[in-house]
Scaffold this motif. Structure first.
Motif, short mmCIF file in Angstrom:
data_model
loop_
_atom_site.label_atom_id
_atom_site.label_comp_id
_atom_site.label_asym_id
_atom_site.label_seq_id
_atom_site.Cartn_x
_atom_site.Cartn_y
_atom_site.Cartn_z
N GLY A 1 44.28 -7.90 -18.29
CA GLY A 1 44.80 -7.50 -19.59
C GLY A 1 45.26 -8.67 -20.45
N LEU A 2 44.60 -9.81 -20.29
CA LEU A 2 44.97 -10.99 -21.08
C LEU A 2 44.74 -10.71 -22.56
N GLU B 1 34.81 -13.44 -30.50
CA GLU B 1 35.57 -12.22 -30.83
C GLU B 1 35.23 -11.11 -29.84
N ALA B 2 33.95 -10.87 -29.64
CA ALA B 2 33.51 -9.80 -28.73
C ALA B 2 33.87 -10.12 -27.29
N LEU B 3 33.71 -11.37 -26.88
CA LEU B 3 34.03 -11.78 -25.52
C LEU B 3 35.51 -11.60 -25.22
N ALA B 4 36.37 -12.04 -26.13
CA ALA B 4 37.82 -11.93 -25.91
C ALA B 4 38.25 -10.47 -25.81
N LYS C 1 39.95 -5.97 -22.11
CA LYS C 1 39.82 -4.58 -21.67
C LYS C 1 39.10 -4.43 -20.33
N SER C 2 38.69 -5.53 -19.74
CA SER C 2 37.86 -5.48 -18.54
C SER C 2 38.62 -4.99 -17.31
N ASP C 3 37.86 -4.48 -16.37
CA ASP C 3 38.38 -4.13 -15.06
C ASP C 3 38.17 -5.31 -14.12
N ALA C 4 39.00 -5.39 -13.10
CA ALA C 4 38.84 -6.44 -12.09
C ALA C 4 37.54 -6.22 -11.34
N ARG C 5 36.99 -7.30 -10.82
CA ARG C 5 35.77 -7.23 -10.00
C ARG C 5 36.13 -7.59 -8.56
N LYS C 6 35.70 -6.76 -7.65
CA LYS C 6 36.06 -6.95 -6.23
C LYS C 6 35.56 -8.28 -5.67
#
Length: 110
Positions: free
Chosen positions: A61-62, A92-95, A100-105
């Protein structure tokens, strides 16, 4: 006057220089389309983040504003990335995507 081998070598170098944009699929003066955030992360960010080189950034959630600042200015061992490397619209899109990304195992970091 140059010998035949030198002339052929010079011609070969010139031909390769002229062919490079065609091989890359880009024409002189043409801009490449914007890349999706997932592709930028996989090729640029994910090389270090998630592989014990840099900290994990997905799923934390950075804030997007912090991500953009660090990408442009660098921090600690991370280099700054110029607008020619990551276009402003891509950043802009990357940030927003990272925020909003989920963690990756499979990822692990420092």
């Amino acid at each position: 006057m140059p010998d035949k081998t030198t002339t052929l070598a010079i011609a070969g170098v010139m031909l390769m220089a002229l062919a490079a944009p065609a091989i890359a699929g880009q024409k002189l003066g043409e801009t490449l389309p914007l890349r999706p955030p997932e592709a930028i992360y996989a090729k640029t960010c994910g090389y270090c983040h998630g592989r014990n080189v840099g900290p994990i950034i997905l799923g934390r959630g950075l804030p997007a504003e912090s991500i953009k600042y660090i990408v442009r200015h660098g921090q600690n061992g991370m280099p700054a990335f110029r607008p020619t490397e990551v276009k402003p619209e891509e950043l802009e899109a990357l940030a927003a995507w990272i925020e909003k990304s989920d963690a990756r195992k499979g990822e692990h970091g420092q």
